[in-house]
Design an enzyme around this catalytic site. Structure first.
Site, PDB file in Angstrom:
ATOM      1  N   TYR A 161       0.825  -1.208   0.000  1.00  0.00           N
ATOM      2  CA  TYR A 161       0.000   0.000   0.000  1.00  0.00           C
ATOM      3  C   TYR A 161       0.862   1.263   0.000  1.00  0.00           C
ATOM      4  O   TYR A 161       0.664   2.157  -0.836  1.00  0.00           O
ATOM      5  CB  TYR A 161      -0.917  -0.010   1.227  1.00  0.00           C
ATOM      6  CG  TYR A 161      -1.778   1.228   1.356  1.00  0.00           C
ATOM      7  CD1 TYR A 161      -2.933   1.375   0.601  1.00  0.00           C
ATOM      8  CD2 TYR A 161      -1.429   2.256   2.225  1.00  0.00           C
ATOM      9  CE1 TYR A 161      -3.727   2.515   0.703  1.00  0.00           C
ATOM     10  CE2 TYR A 161      -2.207   3.391   2.346  1.00  0.00           C
ATOM     11  CZ  TYR A 161      -3.348   3.521   1.581  1.00  0.00           C
ATOM     12  OH  TYR A 161      -4.119   4.650   1.687  1.00  0.00           O
ATOM     13  N   LYS A 165       1.305   4.231  -2.965  1.00  0.00           N
ATOM     14  CA  LYS A 165       0.995   5.651  -2.749  1.00  0.00           C
ATOM     15  C   LYS A 165       2.226   6.535  -2.972  1.00  0.00           C
ATOM     16  O   LYS A 165       2.101   7.696  -3.393  1.00  0.00           O
ATOM     17  CB  LYS A 165       0.427   5.858  -1.345  1.00  0.00           C
ATOM     18  CG  LYS A 165      -0.941   5.205  -1.137  1.00  0.00           C
ATOM     19  CD  LYS A 165      -2.003   5.769  -2.088  1.00  0.00           C
ATOM     20  CE  LYS A 165      -3.384   5.243  -1.790  1.00  0.00           C
ATOM     21  NZ  LYS A 165      -4.425   5.795  -2.691  1.00  0.00           N
ATOM     22  N   THR A 197     -13.780   4.252   7.216  1.00  0.00           N
ATOM     23  CA  THR A 197     -14.088   3.591   5.950  1.00  0.00           C
ATOM     24  C   THR A 197     -13.900   2.088   6.071  1.00  0.00           C
ATOM     25  O   THR A 197     -13.273   1.592   7.011  1.00  0.00           O
ATOM     26  CB  THR A 197     -13.162   4.097   4.824  1.00  0.00           C
ATOM     27  OG1 THR A 197     -11.805   3.747   5.157  1.00  0.00           O
ATOM     28  CG2 THR A 197     -13.270   5.616   4.659  1.00  0.00           C
TER      29      THR A 197
END
Length: 263
Positions: A161, A165, A197
């Site tokens: 991840y 990014k 989220t």
């Protein structure tokens, strides 16, 4: 008012941004992966204003290119592209996942898909100029291993991840320079830390902030002149990982990206 394409609009941050924009009079092009959820969202958005739905699996680069073509056909002059859709770190200890094309999933969805979609939409963004590309990044960034960009060794979802990014931020700065002559601004932001989220809950993290907090930052870049080639932490100008500004690193990233897209 502007016409704005938002990827990953059926939940979380993207959904909140979509409703804020449509209520302000903007036309929202809402992308989702699931046809039923996308249709349901568009029905709700149309109760507030002008909206249209587009379905595509961003884990397939062919589907990303097709999405770009469909949006371009329907809207020859696009004002704003918000590359919001993403895959989080996932549950702790989860196995490495692959995209439809065989790429490491987080690199594919969080980085390769925005690259390909932005390229596909350049003619319609140019027609809508001055126009904007808003890349939803993260404060979590770590340099790519150019010898193993797909993280085949020592895999962890968190590493995948933060590297994806990092790549998105570095690409943002390169693209901003390339598109300056066309009056297309390109910026990247960390909307808010650990928003409430699905992505954050899946990682087993207690949320620190709301999607409304993050939406305020995205909306600022969508609706205000904010320069180009910049990184924002929320609504505040900030600095991405220092290596994202390194021209040699960005050059290597561009070459690796082309190799991956040809694979």
């Amino acid at each position: 008012m502007s016409t704005v394409l938002i990827t990953g609009a059926t939940s979380g941050l993207g959904r909140h941004v979509a409703f804020e924009l449509v209520r302000s009079g903007h036309t929202v092009l809402a992308h989702g992966r699931d046809p039923e959820r996308t249709e349901r969202l568009v029905t709700q958005l149309r109760a507030e204003g002008d909206a249209e739905g587009f379905v595509a699996d961003l884990a397939s680069l062919a589907a990303v290119r097709e999405l770009g073509a469909r949006v371009s056909d329907a809207h020859p002059g696009l004002d704003v592209l918000v590359n919001n859709a993403g895959v989080g770190a996932g549950p702790r200890g989860a196995a490495r996942e692959l995209s439809v094309d065989g790429h490491e999933l987080r690199l594919a969805v969080n980085y390769l898909a925005p690259v390909v979609l932005t390229r596909a939409l350049l003619p319609t963004l140019r027609a809508g100029a001055p126009s904007r590309v808003v890349n939803v990044g993260s404060a979590g960034q770590a340099p790519l291993d150019f010898d193993d960009p797909e993280l085949t060794r020592g895999y962890s979802g968190t590493t995948a991840y933060v590297r994806s990014k990092f790549a998105l931020a570095a690409h943002t700065f390169t693209l901003a320079e390339e598109l300056a002559a066309w009056d297309i601004s390109v910026n990247v932001l960390h909307p808010a830390t650990y928003m409430d989220t699905t992505m954050v809950h899946e990682a087993g993290v207690t949320p620190w902030s709301s999607v409304a907090d993050g939406a305020a930052a995205v909306l600022a870049l969508v609706t205000r002149e904010s320069g180009s080639g910049r990184y924002f932490d929320g609504t505040s100008p900030s600095r991405a990982h220092e290596d994202t500004y390194d021209e040699e690193v960005r050059g290597r990233l561009a070459r690796v990206t082309e190799q991956l897209l040809r694979a």
